[in-house]
Structures are given as structure tokens and as C-alpha cells.
Scaffold this motif. Structure first.
Motif, mmCIF file in Angstrom:
data_model
loop_
_atom_site.group_PDB
_atom_site.id
_atom_site.type_symbol
_atom_site.label_atom_id
_atom_site.label_comp_id
_atom_site.label_asym_id
_atom_site.label_seq_id
_atom_site.Cartn_x
_atom_site.Cartn_y
_atom_site.Cartn_z
ATOM 1 N N GLU A 78 0.807 -1.211 0.000
ATOM 2 C CA GLU A 78 0.000 0.000 0.000
ATOM 3 C C GLU A 78 0.847 1.272 0.000
ATOM 4 O O GLU A 78 0.360 2.338 -0.353
ATOM 5 C CB GLU A 78 -0.967 0.013 1.182
ATOM 6 N N THR A 79 2.119 1.165 0.353
ATOM 7 C CA THR A 79 2.998 2.328 0.363
ATOM 8 C C THR A 79 3.590 2.623 -1.005
ATOM 9 O O THR A 79 4.190 3.683 -1.209
ATOM 10 C CB THR A 79 4.148 2.120 1.369
ATOM 11 N N ASP A 80 3.424 1.719 -1.956
ATOM 12 C CA ASP A 80 3.975 1.894 -3.298
ATOM 13 C C ASP A 80 2.951 2.632 -4.170
ATOM 14 O O ASP A 80 2.221 2.043 -4.964
ATOM 15 C CB ASP A 80 4.330 0.543 -3.910
ATOM 16 N N VAL A 81 2.929 3.942 -4.033
ATOM 17 C CA VAL A 81 1.915 4.776 -4.674
ATOM 18 C C VAL A 81 1.985 4.699 -6.196
ATOM 19 O O VAL A 81 0.955 4.621 -6.865
ATOM 20 C CB VAL A 81 2.065 6.242 -4.202
ATOM 21 N N LYS A 82 3.177 4.702 -6.760
ATOM 22 C CA LYS A 82 3.325 4.687 -8.220
ATOM 23 C C LYS A 82 2.796 3.392 -8.825
ATOM 24 O O LYS A 82 2.097 3.407 -9.834
ATOM 25 C CB LYS A 82 4.783 4.896 -8.610
ATOM 26 N N ALA A 83 3.120 2.257 -8.217
ATOM 27 C CA ALA A 83 2.640 0.979 -8.734
ATOM 28 C C ALA A 83 1.126 0.856 -8.557
ATOM 29 O O ALA A 83 0.443 0.331 -9.440
ATOM 30 C CB ALA A 83 3.350 -0.178 -8.035
ATOM 31 N N LEU A 84 0.601 1.350 -7.446
ATOM 32 C CA LEU A 84 -0.848 1.299 -7.229
ATOM 33 C C LEU A 84 -1.584 2.150 -8.262
ATOM 34 O O LEU A 84 -2.649 1.755 -8.750
ATOM 35 C CB LEU A 84 -1.200 1.774 -5.820
ATOM 36 N N GLU A 85 -1.020 3.285 -8.600
ATOM 37 C CA GLU A 85 -1.644 4.152 -9.598
ATOM 38 C C GLU A 85 -1.745 3.445 -10.943
ATOM 39 O O GLU A 85 -2.780 3.500 -11.620
ATOM 40 C CB GLU A 85 -0.831 5.432 -9.740
ATOM 41 N N ILE A 86 -0.695 2.751 -11.328
ATOM 42 C CA ILE A 86 -0.691 2.013 -12.595
ATOM 43 C C ILE A 86 -1.695 0.867 -12.551
ATOM 44 O O ILE A 86 -2.486 0.673 -13.468
ATOM 45 C CB ILE A 86 0.718 1.493 -12.917
ATOM 46 N N ALA A 87 -1.673 0.089 -11.470
ATOM 47 C CA ALA A 87 -2.567 -1.068 -11.362
ATOM 48 C C ALA A 87 -4.032 -0.642 -11.330
ATOM 49 O O ALA A 87 -4.880 -1.286 -11.948
ATOM 50 C CB ALA A 87 -2.225 -1.872 -10.111
ATOM 51 N N ARG A 88 -4.323 0.450 -10.629
ATOM 52 C CA ARG A 88 -5.713 0.913 -10.548
ATOM 53 C C ARG A 88 -6.208 1.495 -11.868
ATOM 54 O O ARG A 88 -7.412 1.514 -12.111
ATOM 55 C CB ARG A 88 -5.853 1.927 -9.419
ATOM 56 N N SER A 89 -5.305 1.955 -12.710
ATOM 57 C CA SER A 89 -5.730 2.509 -13.996
ATOM 58 C C SER A 89 -5.784 1.441 -15.096
ATOM 59 O O SER A 89 -6.304 1.710 -16.177
ATOM 60 C CB SER A 89 -4.801 3.642 -14.418
ATOM 61 N N ALA A 90 -5.261 0.246 -14.819
ATOM 62 C CA ALA A 90 -5.273 -0.832 -15.810
ATOM 63 C C ALA A 90 -6.697 -1.369 -15.971
ATOM 64 O O ALA A 90 -7.366 -1.703 -14.995
ATOM 65 C CB ALA A 90 -4.344 -1.957 -15.394
ATOM 66 N N VAL A 91 -7.147 -1.457 -17.190
ATOM 67 C CA VAL A 91 -8.504 -1.893 -17.489
ATOM 68 C C VAL A 91 -8.691 -3.386 -17.192
ATOM 69 O O VAL A 91 -9.772 -3.804 -16.790
ATOM 70 C CB VAL A 91 -8.842 -1.605 -18.969
ATOM 71 N N ASP A 92 -7.642 -4.171 -17.348
ATOM 72 C CA ASP A 92 -7.741 -5.631 -17.204
ATOM 73 C C ASP A 92 -7.575 -6.131 -15.776
ATOM 74 O O ASP A 92 -7.606 -7.333 -15.548
ATOM 75 C CB ASP A 92 -6.707 -6.323 -18.086
ATOM 76 N N LEU A 93 -7.387 -5.236 -14.807
ATOM 77 C CA LEU A 93 -7.198 -5.650 -13.411
ATOM 78 C C LEU A 93 -8.379 -5.225 -12.555
ATOM 79 O O LEU A 93 -8.993 -4.199 -12.798
ATOM 80 C CB LEU A 93 -5.933 -5.025 -12.816
ATOM 81 N N VAL A 94 -8.641 -6.020 -11.524
ATOM 82 C CA VAL A 94 -9.671 -5.726 -10.541
ATOM 83 C C VAL A 94 -9.020 -5.724 -9.169
ATOM 84 O O VAL A 94 -8.314 -6.654 -8.811
ATOM 85 C CB VAL A 94 -10.801 -6.778 -10.573
ATOM 86 N N GLU A 95 -9.271 -4.659 -8.393
ATOM 87 C CA GLU A 95 -8.717 -4.592 -7.040
ATOM 88 C C GLU A 95 -9.595 -5.404 -6.108
ATOM 89 O O GLU A 95 -10.816 -5.273 -6.101
ATOM 90 C CB GLU A 95 -8.667 -3.133 -6.567
ATOM 91 N N ILE A 96 -8.975 -6.255 -5.320
ATOM 92 C CA ILE A 96 -9.709 -7.117 -4.394
ATOM 93 C C ILE A 96 -9.658 -6.517 -2.994
ATOM 94 O O ILE A 96 -8.693 -6.079 -2.524
ATOM 95 C CB ILE A 96 -9.125 -8.540 -4.370
#
Length: 64
Positions: free
Chosen positions: A46-64
């Protein structure tokens, strides 16, 4: 491969949507490849803001 770490930091899980083929991305700070595991799961601290931003903007991923 991304693995769930048992450190004090909380990890956030993402999964590849059904019938999608998201493989991973290059981390902007470390320039390392961040990939999903064999089950289509990706764990990011949760502290990796840059990676979270990319993952949350990816259309093919769902946050659990």
C-alpha cells in the motif's frame, strides 16, 4: 513474479479479469518488471503509490 510478502506493510491484491491477458508492467521508480503470478494475481504494498496508480488505472485488473 509478484509474491505476497509477510512484512508489516499491508499488501493490496489485484486480479486479472476473466478472459483478459494482463501480464504486468515496468515499475517507474525501480524499472523492474512487475508481473502477475500463475493464478493471475498481483500483490502491491500500500505504500507503493506509483505501482498502485498504474494497477488501478489498468482496465484488465480488478482490485480485491
Amino acid at each position: 513474479m509478484a509474491e505476497k510478502k509477510t512484512t508489516g506493510n499491508k499488501t493490496i491484491e489485484f486480479r486479472t479479469q476473466k478472459d483478459k491477458n494482463f501480464v504486468g508492467f515496468v515499475h517507474p521508480a525501480t524499472r523492474k518488471l512487475v508481473t502477475v503470478d500463475a493464478d493471475g494475481k498481483l500483490f502491491i504494498e500500500e505504500t507503493d503509490v506509483k505501482a498502485l496508480e498504474i494497477a488501478r488505472s489498468a482496465v484488465d485488473l480488478v482490485e480485491i
